[in-house]
Design a protein around this motif. Structure first.
Motif, PDB file in Angstrom:
ATOM      1  N   GLU A  30      -3.692   1.611   1.044  1.00 60.88           N
ATOM      2  CA  GLU A  30      -3.719   0.202   0.484  1.00 60.88           C
ATOM      3  C   GLU A  30      -2.746  -0.441   1.664  1.00 60.88           C
ATOM      4  O   GLU A  30      -2.617  -1.360   2.034  1.00 60.88           O
ATOM      5  N   THR A  35       7.863  -1.469  -2.458  1.00 64.20           N
ATOM      6  CA  THR A  35       7.754  -2.140  -3.531  1.00 64.20           C
ATOM      7  C   THR A  35       8.169  -1.832  -4.933  1.00 64.20           C
ATOM      8  O   THR A  35       8.879  -2.249  -5.661  1.00 64.20           O
ATOM      9  N   HIS A  64       0.582   1.416  -6.985  1.00 66.98           N
ATOM     10  CA  HIS A  64      -0.345   0.494  -6.629  1.00 66.98           C
ATOM     11  C   HIS A  64      -1.170   1.110  -5.430  1.00 66.98           C
ATOM     12  O   HIS A  64      -1.858   0.699  -4.919  1.00 66.98           O
ATOM     13  N   GLU A  65      -0.780   2.329  -4.895  1.00 63.43           N
ATOM     14  CA  GLU A  65      -1.388   2.993  -3.641  1.00 63.43           C
ATOM     15  C   GLU A  65      -2.168   4.048  -4.226  1.00 63.43           C
ATOM     16  O   GLU A  65      -1.298   5.210  -4.352  1.00 63.43           O
ATOM     17  N   CYS A  69       5.896   3.279  -2.611  1.00 61.97           N
ATOM     18  CA  CYS A  69       6.122   2.404  -1.681  1.00 61.97           C
ATOM     19  C   CYS A  69       7.292   1.654  -1.846  1.00 61.97           C
ATOM     20  O   CYS A  69       8.090   1.664  -2.981  1.00 61.97           O
TER      21      CYS A  69
HETATM   22 ZN   LIG Z   1       2.614  -0.665  -1.432  1.00 57.95          ZN
END
Ligand SMILES: [Zn+2]
Ligand SMILES: [Zn+2]
Length: 317
Positions: free
Chosen positions: A121, A9, A31-32, A7
Motif C-alpha cells: 500500500e 496515518t 489499511h495496509e 502507518c
Molecule cells: Zn498508510
C-alpha cells in the motif's frame, strides 16, 4: 488477516481522529493489509475460500466529478478500509461488494510473503509520487526524509532507472540504515549544507526530482534550491493541519521552470503494478519491517511506532 502494517496515518487517527470517522464511532484501523479469503457470500465470483489476496484500501464511488473522469483515486466520496470502514488490525475483515466489484481485492500468486504484500500500500503511494513527477530513466533524485516512505522512494527510483539517489535526513541512525536500500549519497542536513552537496554530486546542475517525505516546512525551500532547471518537486508528506503554511522562493520556480506537485493515495492500477514487483521478488521490502506484533500487543505496537526508532511495525493476527 495475515499481515497488517501500522502507518503514520493510523497514529494520526489515534491522536487527532479523522474527518471520515464521526466522534464516538468504534473503528478498527489498518489499511495496509494482506490475507486469505475465509468465506464468500452467494453471488461472489472470482474469489473463493483459501485464496490469498492483497487489499487495495480505497473504494471509490464511481459517480462523482473525479470518478467520471477516471480519477478514481481522487474520488470525493471515497471510503477506505481502516478509516471509513473497519480495517485490517483484526483476525477477520469484511470485504464489501463494492470493493470486490471495483478490483480492490487482488488474488496473489506464487510463494506469498504476506508481510511484504501488506507494505504494497505505501509502496504504491510512492510509485504514484514518482509517476506524477514524471521521474524517468537516467534522472537524479533527492529524497528528503529517510523513514519508510523515503526508503520506498529510493527502492522504486532505482527500479525506474535512477542515475543517482541522494537522501537527506537529520537522524544519524536513519542515515546509516538507509544505505542498504539503494541510496548513493546520504546528507545530514542538520550538519551539512544540502544544496552544496547536491550541486557537487550533480556536476553543478541540481537534481531532476525532489520528494518531500518528512513533515518539516524548512525542508521545502531547502529541496527547491537543489532542483535543476525544469526540475519537479513532490510534496509527498503534508504538514500538521494547524501549521500547514510554508515559505518557498517564487523566483526559483519562475526562472528555472520548476514544477511543484503533491500526491496522496494511489490508483488500483498503481497498486497492482507494484504488487507484481513484490510477487516476482524484484523488490525486497523485508528490511523495512523492524517490529512484529500479535494483536494483543497492540499497545506496545503503537508505542513502538510512535518512537520512530524502527521502520515499519506489523501485526501478524
Ligand atoms: Zn498508510
Ligand atoms: Zn467518486
Amino acid at each position: 488477516m495475515k499481515a497488517a502494517a501500522i502507518c503514520g496515518t493510523d497514529l494520526r487517527i489515534i491522536e487527532h481522529g479523522h474527518q471520515l470517522i464521526p466522534g464516538g464511532t468504534n473503528r478498527i484501523l489498518g489499511h495496509e493489509m494482506a490475507g486469505v479469503i475465509e468465506a464468500v457470500s452467494s453471488g461472489v465470483s472470482g474469489l473463493k475460500p483459501g485464496m490469498p489476496v492483497a487489499v487495495a484500501p480505497n473504494i471509490h464511488c464511481g459517480t462523482c466529478f473525479q470518478c467520471t473522469r477516471g480519477n478514481f483515486h481522487l474520488c470525493h466520496n471515497y471510503v477506505a478500509f481502516g478509516i471509513g470502514i473497519d480495517g485490517g488490525f483484526a483476525e477477520y475483515v469484511v470485504l464489501p461488494e463494492k470493493a470486490i466489484l471495483q478490483g480492490n481485492i487482488i488474488p496473489l500468486k506464487g510463494a506469498i510473503d504476506y508481510e511484504q504484500v501488506a507494505l504494497n500500500e505505501p509502496l504504491s503511494c510512492c510509485f504514484n509520487s514518482l509517476e506524477y513527477t514524471n521521474f524517468s530513466f537516467g534522472e537524479t533524485i533527492l529524497i528528503v526524509g529517510a523513514g519508510p516512505i523515503g526508503i520506498m522512494h529510493s527502492l522504486l527510483a532505482n527500479k525506474m532507472g535512477a542515475a543517482k539517489v541522494i537522501v537527506s535526513e537529520i537522524s544519524e541512525q536513519r542515515l546509516e540504515d538507509v544505505k542498504s536500500f539503494g541510496v548513493d549519497i546520504t546528507v545530514n542536513s542538520a550538519k551539512e549544507t544540502l544544496k552544496e552537496i547536491v550541486l557537487d554530486e550533480t556536476d553543478g546542475k541540481g537534481v531532476d526530482v525532489a520528494v518531500i517525505a518528512c513533515p518539516v516546512p524548512s525542508a521545502h525551500n531547502q529541496a527547491l534550491e537543489c532542483l535543476a532547471p525544469l526540475g519537479r518537486m513532490n510534496f509527498f508528506g503534508g504538514l500538521p493541519q494547524k501549521s500547514s503554511m510554508t515559505t518557498i522562493d517564487a523566483n526559483l520556480i519562475h526562472y528555472n521552470y520548476l514544477r511543484i506537485v503533491g500526491t496522496s493515495r494511489q490508483s488500483i492500477e498503481q497498486y497492482t503494478k507494484t504488487l507484481r514487483l513484490i510477487e516476482a521478488k524484484k523488490i525486497d521490502l523485508s528490511g523495512l519491517i523492524t517490529g512484529r506484533f500479535k494483536l494483543e500487543q497492540w499497545n506496545r505496537a503503537f508505542q513502538t511506532s510512535q518512537t520512530c526508532d524502527g521502520l515499519k511495525n506489523i501485526f501478524l493476527p
